[in-house]
Design a protein around this motif. Structure first.
Motif, PDB file in Angstrom:
ATOM      1  N   GLY A 163     -43.560  56.688  15.359  1.00  0.00           N
ATOM      2  CA  GLY A 163     -43.522  57.242  13.625  1.00  0.00           C
ATOM      3  C   GLY A 163     -42.354  58.611  13.857  1.00  0.00           C
ATOM      4  N   LEU A 164     -41.622  59.243  14.119  1.00  0.00           N
ATOM      5  CA  LEU A 164     -40.744  59.848  14.371  1.00  0.00           C
ATOM      6  C   LEU A 164     -39.068  60.045  14.456  1.00  0.00           C
ATOM      7  N   THR A 165     -38.015  60.381  13.811  1.00  0.00           N
ATOM      8  CA  THR A 165     -36.919  59.855  14.372  1.00  0.00           C
ATOM      9  C   THR A 165     -36.261  61.531  15.802  1.00  0.00           C
ATOM     10  N   GLU A 166     -35.329  60.924  16.324  1.00  0.00           N
ATOM     11  CA  GLU A 166     -35.021  61.910  17.185  1.00  0.00           C
ATOM     12  C   GLU A 166     -33.563  61.978  16.955  1.00  0.00           C
ATOM     13  N   LYS A 167     -33.237  63.002  17.117  1.00  0.00           N
ATOM     14  CA  LYS A 167     -31.561  63.302  17.657  1.00  0.00           C
ATOM     15  C   LYS A 167     -30.348  62.336  18.687  1.00  0.00           C
ATOM     16  N   PHE A 168     -29.529  63.179  18.378  1.00  0.00           N
ATOM     17  CA  PHE A 168     -28.581  62.099  18.826  1.00  0.00           C
ATOM     18  C   PHE A 168     -27.968  62.776  19.704  1.00  0.00           C
ATOM     19  N   THR A 169     -28.187  62.777  20.703  1.00  0.00           N
ATOM     20  CA  THR A 169     -27.338  63.887  21.983  1.00  0.00           C
ATOM     21  C   THR A 169     -26.247  64.371  21.630  1.00  0.00           C
ATOM     22  N   GLU A 170     -26.416  65.691  22.095  1.00  0.00           N
ATOM     23  CA  GLU A 170     -25.150  66.473  21.646  1.00  0.00           C
ATOM     24  C   GLU A 170     -24.439  67.018  23.152  1.00  0.00           C
ATOM     25  N   GLU A 171     -23.217  66.432  22.918  1.00  0.00           N
ATOM     26  CA  GLU A 171     -22.161  66.735  24.333  1.00  0.00           C
ATOM     27  C   GLU A 171     -20.957  67.274  23.988  1.00  0.00           C
ATOM     28  N   ALA A 172     -19.994  67.738  24.715  1.00  0.00           N
ATOM     29  CA  ALA A 172     -18.874  68.638  24.655  1.00  0.00           C
ATOM     30  C   ALA A 172     -17.660  67.680  24.327  1.00  0.00           C
ATOM     31  N   GLY A 173     -17.412  68.529  23.070  1.00  0.00           N
ATOM     32  CA  GLY A 173     -16.751  68.604  21.759  1.00  0.00           C
ATOM     33  C   GLY A 173     -14.813  67.056  22.377  1.00  0.00           C
ATOM     34  N   VAL A 174     -14.903  65.947  21.678  1.00  0.00           N
ATOM     35  CA  VAL A 174     -13.394  65.270  22.178  1.00  0.00           C
ATOM     36  C   VAL A 174     -12.755  65.374  20.743  1.00  0.00           C
ATOM     37  N   ALA A 175     -11.459  65.053  20.835  1.00  0.00           N
ATOM     38  CA  ALA A 175     -10.613  64.707  20.067  1.00  0.00           C
ATOM     39  C   ALA A 175     -10.744  63.484  18.409  1.00  0.00           C
ATOM     40  N   LEU A 176     -10.975  63.560  17.306  1.00  0.00           N
ATOM     41  CA  LEU A 176     -11.511  62.370  16.944  1.00  0.00           C
ATOM     42  C   LEU A 176     -10.247  61.422  17.369  1.00  0.00           C
ATOM     43  N   SER A 177     -10.613  60.506  17.416  1.00  0.00           N
ATOM     44  CA  SER A 177      -9.667  59.251  17.550  1.00  0.00           C
ATOM     45  C   SER A 177      -9.766  58.786  16.108  1.00  0.00           C
TER      46      SER A 177
END
Length: 304
Positions: A139-153
């Motif tokens: 019944g709880l929300t979960e975070k998305f996995t934070e990873e190394a940054g990438v350039a926006l496409s």
């Protein structure tokens, strides 16, 4: 951008409903009996309420003094306190934080928007991302996995817009940190993209002042018109990377158990004390109406 609702308990629930897929075999013989009734019901999800506050203390001398720019120091502090707590709520809503159930010893935490969106989620370059979402077991929300940054496409932006549309959503706003919005706007003007052109003449009379337009704030896509919205309060993730939201504001709201209030605290000396508080939570009516691009390096130039 969003509306407001209310709730009555520390945990508040709602039902996420959606239309079934079109049935292209939906043809019946005239006079035939009715078939089985559809029994599918929407999923029940919920979030937790969070108490946020702002405490201020103003000495008698400070309030009685002739302060430059304001009449009474206490009134000024209360006004600023109301502004600051609202800024906190805005930032918390957009933070990648999982929900936490409140107890007598643990502060309840509302699940931020990044912890709700799970259907249309990808990294900024279009690669697969590990989404969070509402866990039906806990019944709880979960975070998305934070990873190394990438350039926006730019292709990832288009793919995300299409992804939300195919799920039944209508994206009207693309919201992110100022760096991401600026980089995307600049990309649309470069020679490779050729999405927009620099405009220096708006058809005004020759003797009037000319205005040079060098930014893009509206994107007309194949799936609707989308406003680009910079948000200075939107927090970066733990790696310093940005998130871009593709939103339909109709399907998200702020919910209040107790609205903003200002209380006078007991005096413990030569000062007046006030506490501004709000008991609130985020209600994501249906996460499929939104999309998200994550782990964006806002310092990198946008790619095709």
């Amino acid at each position: 951008l969003v509306g407001s609702t209310s709730h009555k308990n520390e945990r508040f629930d709602w039902v996420v409903d959606e239309l079934r897929a079109p049935d292209i075999t939906n043809a019946r013989v005239d006079g035939s009996d009715a078939g089985a009734a559809a029994t599918a019901t929407g999923a029940r999800v919920g979030n937790h309420s969070q108490i946020s506050d702002e405490v201020m203390s103003v000495s008698y001398r400070a309030d009685a003094s002739d302060t430059i720019g304001r009449t009474k120091e206490l009134a000024y502090r209360i006004t600023r306190g109301n502004q600051q707590i609202r800024r906190d709520v805005e930032a918390i809503c957009l933070n990648n934080q999982a929900s936490v159930a409140g107890t007598d010893t643990v502060a309840g935490v509302t699940g931020g928007l990044p912890s709700w969106i799970e259907t249309t989620v990808m990294n900024g370059d279009g690669s697969a991302a590990t989404a969070g979402g509402h866990n039906m077991t806990t019944g709880l929300t979960e975070k998305f996995t934070e990873e190394a940054g990438v350039a926006l496409s730019f292709q990832a932006v288009k793919d995300a817009i299409q992804g939300v549309y195919e799920e039944g959503g209508e994206v009207t706003h693309f919201m992110s940190n100022p760096g991401v919005i600026g980089a995307l706007s600049s990309y649309m003007f470069d020679n490779e993209a050729r999405v927009a052109t620099l405009t220096s003449d708006q058809g005004a009379p020759a003797n009037s002042k000319a205005t040079a337009l060098s930014s893009v704030n509206v994107l007309v896509s194949d799936f609707g018109t989308i406003k680009l919205v910079p948000n200075r309060l939107q927090p970066l993730d733990a790696n310093g990377n940005a998130v871009a939201f593709l939103l339909d504001p109709e399907y998200v709201s702020l919910s209040y158990l107790e609205g903003y209030r200002t209380d006078t605290l007991a005096k413990t000396g030569l000062a007046e004390k006030r506490q501004i508080s709000v008991d609130w939570g985020l209600r994501v009516h249906t996460e499929k109406a939104h999309g998200m691009l994550v782990n964006i390096d806002q310092s990198a130039e946008v790619t095709a």
